[in-house]
Design a protein around this motif. Structure first.
Motif, PDB file in Angstrom:
ATOM      1  N   LEU A  62       0.831  -1.206   0.000  1.00 15.45           N
ATOM      2  CA  LEU A  62       0.000   0.000   0.000  1.00 15.45           C
ATOM      3  C   LEU A  62       0.864   1.254   0.000  1.00 15.45           C
ATOM      4  O   LEU A  62       0.547   2.249  -0.668  1.00 15.45           O
ATOM      5  CB  LEU A  62      -0.930   0.003   1.223  1.00 15.45           C
ATOM      6  N   GLY A  63       1.937   1.204   0.760  1.00 11.26           N
ATOM      7  CA  GLY A  63       2.844   2.356   0.794  1.00 11.26           C
ATOM      8  C   GLY A  63       3.393   2.673  -0.578  1.00 11.26           C
ATOM      9  O   GLY A  63       3.486   3.850  -0.978  1.00 11.26           O
ATOM     10  N   LYS A  64       3.747   1.648  -1.335  1.00 16.14           N
ATOM     11  CA  LYS A  64       4.262   1.867  -2.688  1.00 16.14           C
ATOM     12  C   LYS A  64       3.209   2.525  -3.569  1.00 16.14           C
ATOM     13  O   LYS A  64       3.497   3.485  -4.303  1.00 16.14           O
ATOM     14  CB  LYS A  64       4.686   0.528  -3.290  1.00 16.14           C
ATOM     15  N   VAL A  65       1.976   2.028  -3.509  1.00 17.48           N
ATOM     16  CA  VAL A  65       0.911   2.577  -4.350  1.00 17.48           C
ATOM     17  C   VAL A  65       0.566   3.997  -3.919  1.00 17.48           C
ATOM     18  O   VAL A  65       0.354   4.885  -4.751  1.00 17.48           O
ATOM     19  CB  VAL A  65      -0.323   1.658  -4.302  1.00 17.48           C
ATOM     20  N   LEU A  66       0.508   4.245  -2.598  1.00 15.48           N
ATOM     21  CA  LEU A  66       0.238   5.603  -2.108  1.00 15.48           C
ATOM     22  C   LEU A  66       1.279   6.582  -2.629  1.00 15.48           C
ATOM     23  O   LEU A  66       0.944   7.695  -3.067  1.00 15.48           O
ATOM     24  CB  LEU A  66       0.229   5.611  -0.576  1.00 15.48           C
ATOM     25  N   THR A  67       2.518   6.184  -2.587  1.00 15.42           N
ATOM     26  CA  THR A  67       3.595   7.073  -3.057  1.00 15.42           C
ATOM     27  C   THR A  67       3.434   7.369  -4.541  1.00 15.42           C
ATOM     28  O   THR A  67       3.588   8.525  -4.983  1.00 15.42           O
ATOM     29  CB  THR A  67       4.957   6.420  -2.787  1.00 15.42           C
ATOM     30  N   SER A  68       3.111   6.350  -5.341  1.00  6.73           N
ATOM     31  CA  SER A  68       2.951   6.551  -6.780  1.00  6.73           C
ATOM     32  C   SER A  68       1.754   7.444  -7.088  1.00  6.73           C
ATOM     33  O   SER A  68       1.813   8.305  -7.969  1.00  6.73           O
ATOM     34  CB  SER A  68       2.779   5.192  -7.471  1.00  6.73           C
ATOM     35  N   ILE A  69       0.660   7.245  -6.359  1.00  4.23           N
ATOM     36  CA  ILE A  69      -0.536   8.075  -6.595  1.00  4.23           C
ATOM     37  C   ILE A  69      -0.259   9.525  -6.214  1.00  4.23           C
ATOM     38  O   ILE A  69      -0.599  10.460  -6.942  1.00  4.23           O
ATOM     39  CB  ILE A  69      -1.731   7.512  -5.802  1.00  4.23           C
ATOM     40  N   ASP A  70       0.363   9.711  -5.078  1.00  8.51           N
ATOM     41  CA  ASP A  70       0.647  11.078  -4.633  1.00  8.51           C
ATOM     42  C   ASP A  70       1.599  11.783  -5.597  1.00  8.51           C
ATOM     43  O   ASP A  70       1.444  12.976  -5.867  1.00  8.51           O
ATOM     44  CB  ASP A  70       1.239  11.050  -3.224  1.00  8.51           C
ATOM     45  N   ALA A  71       2.559  11.043  -6.125  1.00  8.88           N
ATOM     46  CA  ALA A  71       3.510  11.650  -7.063  1.00  8.88           C
ATOM     47  C   ALA A  71       2.831  12.101  -8.342  1.00  8.88           C
ATOM     48  O   ALA A  71       3.372  12.943  -9.079  1.00  8.88           O
ATOM     49  CB  ALA A  71       4.618  10.650  -7.382  1.00  8.88           C
ATOM     50  N   ALA A  72       1.645  11.568  -8.629  1.00  7.46           N
ATOM     51  CA  ALA A  72       0.935  11.958  -9.842  1.00  7.46           C
ATOM     52  C   ALA A  72       0.262  13.312  -9.714  1.00  7.46           C
ATOM     53  O   ALA A  72      -0.256  13.842 -10.691  1.00  7.46           O
ATOM     54  CB  ALA A  72      -0.112  10.896 -10.189  1.00  7.46           C
ATOM     55  N   GLY A  73       0.228  13.869  -8.498  1.00  9.06           N
ATOM     56  CA  GLY A  73      -0.387  15.182  -8.308  1.00  9.06           C
ATOM     57  C   GLY A  73      -1.847  15.127  -7.933  1.00  9.06           C
ATOM     58  O   GLY A  73      -2.656  15.890  -8.468  1.00  9.06           O
ATOM     59  N   VAL A  74      -2.194  14.222  -7.008  1.00 11.93           N
ATOM     60  CA  VAL A  74      -3.591  14.121  -6.579  1.00 11.93           C
ATOM     61  C   VAL A  74      -3.978  15.333  -5.735  1.00 11.93           C
ATOM     62  O   VAL A  74      -3.124  16.020  -5.166  1.00 11.93           O
ATOM     63  CB  VAL A  74      -3.824  12.835  -5.762  1.00 11.93           C
ATOM     64  N   ALA A  75      -5.306  15.551  -5.657  1.00  6.52           N
ATOM     65  CA  ALA A  75      -5.796  16.614  -4.788  1.00  6.52           C
ATOM     66  C   ALA A  75      -5.831  16.146  -3.340  1.00  6.52           C
ATOM     67  O   ALA A  75      -5.494  16.906  -2.422  1.00  6.52           O
ATOM     68  CB  ALA A  75      -7.196  17.046  -5.235  1.00  6.52           C
ATOM     69  N   ALA A  76      -6.247  14.911  -3.139  1.00  9.41           N
ATOM     70  CA  ALA A  76      -6.307  14.348  -1.787  1.00  9.41           C
ATOM     71  C   ALA A  76      -6.507  12.848  -1.898  1.00  9.41           C
ATOM     72  O   ALA A  76      -7.038  12.352  -2.907  1.00  9.41           O
ATOM     73  CB  ALA A  76      -7.433  14.975  -0.964  1.00  9.41           C
ATOM     74  N   ILE A  77      -6.101  12.140  -0.848  1.00  5.62           N
ATOM     75  CA  ILE A  77      -6.276  10.695  -0.790  1.00  5.62           C
ATOM     76  C   ILE A  77      -6.986  10.358   0.514  1.00  5.62           C
ATOM     77  O   ILE A  77      -6.590  10.826   1.585  1.00  5.62           O
ATOM     78  CB  ILE A  77      -4.923   9.949  -0.837  1.00  5.62           C
ATOM     79  N   ALA A  98       3.470   7.945 -16.005  1.00  8.49           N
ATOM     80  CA  ALA A  98       2.513   8.641 -16.863  1.00  8.49           C
ATOM     81  C   ALA A  98       1.105   8.083 -16.681  1.00  8.49           C
ATOM     82  O   ALA A  98       0.118   8.823 -16.790  1.00  8.49           O
ATOM     83  CB  ALA A  98       2.944   8.520 -18.329  1.00  8.49           C
ATOM     84  N   TYR A  99       1.009   6.787 -16.433  1.00  8.81           N
ATOM     85  CA  TYR A  99      -0.309   6.189 -16.204  1.00  8.81           C
ATOM     86  C   TYR A  99      -0.958   6.810 -14.965  1.00  8.81           C
ATOM     87  O   TYR A  99      -2.136   7.172 -14.979  1.00  8.81           O
ATOM     88  CB  TYR A  99      -0.176   4.686 -16.027  1.00  8.81           C
ATOM     89  N   PHE A 100      -0.192   6.914 -13.879  1.00  9.80           N
ATOM     90  CA  PHE A 100      -0.729   7.505 -12.655  1.00  9.80           C
ATOM     91  C   PHE A 100      -1.140   8.959 -12.894  1.00  9.80           C
ATOM     92  O   PHE A 100      -2.180   9.405 -12.388  1.00  9.80           O
ATOM     93  CB  PHE A 100       0.312   7.411 -11.535  1.00  9.80           C
ATOM     94  N   GLU A 101      -0.382   9.697 -13.656  1.00  9.74           N
ATOM     95  CA  GLU A 101      -0.729  11.092 -13.921  1.00  9.74           C
ATOM     96  C   GLU A 101      -2.016  11.183 -14.731  1.00  9.74           C
ATOM     97  O   GLU A 101      -2.873  12.041 -14.464  1.00  9.74           O
ATOM     98  CB  GLU A 101       0.419  11.792 -14.662  1.00  9.74           C
ATOM     99  N   ARG A 102      -2.166  10.329 -15.730  1.00 12.80           N
ATOM    100  CA  ARG A 102      -3.375  10.385 -16.561  1.00 12.80           C
ATOM    101  C   ARG A 102      -4.631  10.098 -15.747  1.00 12.80           C
ATOM    102  O   ARG A 102      -5.681  10.679 -16.005  1.00 12.80           O
ATOM    103  CB  ARG A 102      -3.273   9.363 -17.704  1.00 12.80           C
TER     104      ARG A 102
END
Length: 686
Positions: free
Chosen positions: A83-98, A234-238
């Protein structure tokens, strides 16, 4: 007072009473009314998609995640590094909030130091940047909180919010709490906190009436397994940039809720977002299966989407609601007084349809009008005024029908109503076909079940079987424990009551075969039906005392049907009929003879036959097997037991009745010759 004045006074009284009743029941009606608006909106406008652009995405701990490595076979508490790995990747994509719609109250860190390092670093990085909110569940006294290490890493209580969802009195979730009272005071719920973090505006009030999108796959649901395997930034950013991302379970049984869109939910597993690394596990998606419950995380997602996109619902203020109810009463009264009952009913139906369309239009725009309460007022006023105009027409007939409709067959009640005579004790002998059905394996099936669960299981089974009996012109005399006693040919004689009873019995077995949930208990056991049919004279009539009696059937034919039901157990069959039933049926090809038996409590033997469904009659291989069985049966009846045993043995693998007859023939063949053999098998059990 003139008649017109009487009618106007009655209309006013009926209107006031109906509006008062609806207003009093408003707390109970508002929820189902909202649910009905979803249906009306869907009928007029089709499935409602999520707002475009969609500002919410879901990361699902789904069945696929449980099946794929590295998650498969591992307790969820050990998933945190992934989960930590996925959280880091999602946050790096520029999310508004998790937001995590998950609570991990325990941790493996104490037992395996350093095990959760990546997860804790992710919580620290994303949480202290103000983009991560963990979940807690508020219980009656103390909340269920994340593990202390997780709490410290994420930045403490300000980054932990309640995910509690409160059901209405009918068990349906229609609102999401915006604020909750906790031991620390008032604090926002998860959805409200995420909206604030994303820069949105939280509406005033303590709860939000959720406006669910109803299109299939309205919110993109990404499998955690796929994101864990994804190495493409790029997938996470899209798919996640600028969005509020919710992590939660999306499973068949866990954390599923009944919501206001329960009648318009869509099959799950459709319109899934593109994958990054792993293909969809098609056999787990369940495409085409519609369920009335939804994963709890999608409720939070809908609430967040509503607030971020301004698509929240507004309930009609009390004054508007009262005005709508009064208008409905006036319209119903006007139609009832101005037109004949038939035309008034048609006019009222049209007015209600138009009202449904108008309420759906308002709902499409976000205004919730009292659809069901207003319709209820109109429906209450109409019969009240019709009753006033026609006073107590057919009062005696209604009394007879209502008094006996649950105890006597409908045709008997109709006859009583037409004749104007109350039922009397007595009966008459009639040729009938009696169907007796019992549940095989009932004791095993019911063992360990709560009484309420057993009653629900039996009631559903009885309902299906009774519908089939009545469809074929019979009536259910009584339920005897888990047994059904039904009669064909009385009280109204049919064209061929034996044929009707056989067709009903075959359809009863087919219904059980087609629906694996019928007679399936929670303990994993499933019952089966054994059916016996007998044709002959029987006493039909009102039997009992002058104060309490039943319309029922009695006689030897009933006893024989009961014994034939039990004989199924001895021959491994599902349906057995007496030869008289087959004779009256008239189609010899519709049966195969099984044996001639003498049942307990009856002096005369009876030839028993098994009715054949259409698919067996049309099967050439089955036709050959039946011919071989008939030849073996002739050997048996002629006392040629060795030949009978050999012939039955050739069929025994695929035919339970043949296997039974083989054992009996082999036993007789091994014994001394029988003198006076008549070809009759005496059964010793009922």
């Amino acid at each position: 007072m003139a008649p017109a004045a009487h009618l106007l006074a009655a209309a006013l009284a009926a209107g006031v009473l109906a509006v008062g009743a609806a207003w009093t029941a408003l707390p109970l009606l508002e929820g189902p009314s909202l649910d009905t608006l979803y249906v009306a909106r869907e009928m007029l406008y089709g499935p409602r998609p999520a707002p475009d652009p969609n500002r919410v995405a879901i990361v699902a701990l789904d069945e696929e995640t449980y099946r794929r490595p590295p998650f498969a076979g591992t307790p969820q508490v050990l998933w945190t590094p992934h989960l930590g790995k996925v959280l880091t990747s999602i946050d790096a994509a520029g999310v508004a909030a998790i937001g995590m719609d998950l609570v991990y109250p325990t941790s493996a860190e104490a037992a395996i130091p350093g095990f959760e390092r990546d997860f804790l670093l992710a919580l620290r990085s994303v949480g202290r940047a103000g983009r991560l909110v963990l979940a807690k569940v508020q219980h009656s006294t103390q909340p269920l909180l994340p593990h202390r290490g997780h709490t410290v890493a994420v930045g403490g209580a300000p980054n932990i919010r309640s995910v509690n969802l409160v059901e209405d009195a009918d068990g349906v979730l229609r609102r999401v709490p915006l604020t909750l009272t906790t031991t620390a005071g008032e604090e926002p719920g998860l959805a409200a906190e995420l909206v604030k973090r994303a820069g949105g505006t939280v509406p005033p009030g303590r709860s939000l009436l959720v406006n669910h999108p109803t299109a299939a796959g309205a919110f993109p649901i990404h499998s955690l397994a796929d994101l864990h395997a994804c190495t493409d930034p790029a997938y996470f950013e899209r798919h996640f940039r600028g969005k509020v991302v919710l992590l939660g379970t999306v499973l068949d049984v866990e954390d599923r809720k009944l919501t206001s869109n329960r009648w318009v939910t869509k099959p799950e597993g459709q319109n899934l977002p593109p994958r990054c690394a792993l293909p969809v596990m098609e056999d787990l998606v369940g495409t085409g299966r519609r369920r009335d419950t939804v994963p709890g995380v999608t409720i939070h997602a809908a609430a967040v989407s509503n607030m971020l996109t301004g698509t929240t619902l507004t309930e009609a203020p009390p004054a508007l609601t009262l005005g709508v109810l009064a208008l409905a009463a006036a319209l119903s009264a006007g139609l009832t007084l101005a037109l004949s009952p038939l035309w008034a009913a048609l006019g009222l139906g049209g007015a209600l349809a138009a009202w449904g369309g108008g309420a759906a239009l308002a709902f499409q725009g976000g205004l919730v009008l009292p659809l069901v309460p207003a319709a209820l007022v109109a429906v209450l006023v109409f019969p009240a005024l019709v009753a006033f105009r026609f006073v107590v027409v057919d009062r005696d007939r209604r009394y007879v029908r209502n008094a006996f409709r649950l105890y006597l067959p409908g045709s008997v009640v109709d006859s009583m109503v037409a004749s104007g005579r109350m039922p009397q004790l007595g009966g008459e002998e009639r040729p009938v076909t009696v169907l007796f059905s019992d549940i095989a394996g009932y004791t095993r099936m019911s063992e360990g079940l709560e009484p309420e669960a057993l009653v629900r299981l039996l009631n559903r089974y009885f309902t299906v079987m009774t519908d089939i009996v009545e469809k074929h012109g019979g009536f259910v005399d009584k339920y005897i424990g888990d047994a059904i006693l039904a009669v064909f040919g009385a009280p109204m004689a049919g064209d061929n009551h034996a044929r009707a009873a056989v067709d009903a019995a075959l359809e009863m077995q087919a219904a059980l075969a087609a629906d694996p949930t019928l007679l399936s208990a929670e303990n994993g056991q499933r019952g089966a039906a054994r059916i016996g049919l007998a044709t002959g004279p029987a006493l039909m009539g009102n039997i009992g005392s002058p104060r309490r009696f039943n319309y029922t059937v009695m006689g030897d034919t009933v006893n024989l049907a009961s014994r034939l039901e039990g004989a199924n157990k001895a021959f491994g069959t599902g349906i057995l009929v007496a030869d008289a039933t087959a004779d009256l049926h008239g189609d010899a090809q519709a049966f195969r003879a099984i044996d001639t038996i003498q049942v307990v409590g009856r002096d005369h033997p009876v030839t028993i036959l098994e009715p054949l469904p259409a698919e067996r009659r049309a099967d050439p291989a089955d036709t050959e097997r039946r011919a071989a069985y008939a030849e073996a049966l002739e050997h048996w009846r002629g006392g040629r037991f060795a030949e009978a045993a050999a012939a039955f043995a050739a069929l025994a693998n695929d035919d339970k009745a043949a296997a039974v007859m083989h054992r009996r023939a082999a036993q007789h063949a091994a014994e001394p010759a029988l003198h006076g053999w008549t070809g009759v098998t005496a059964l010793t059990e009922k």
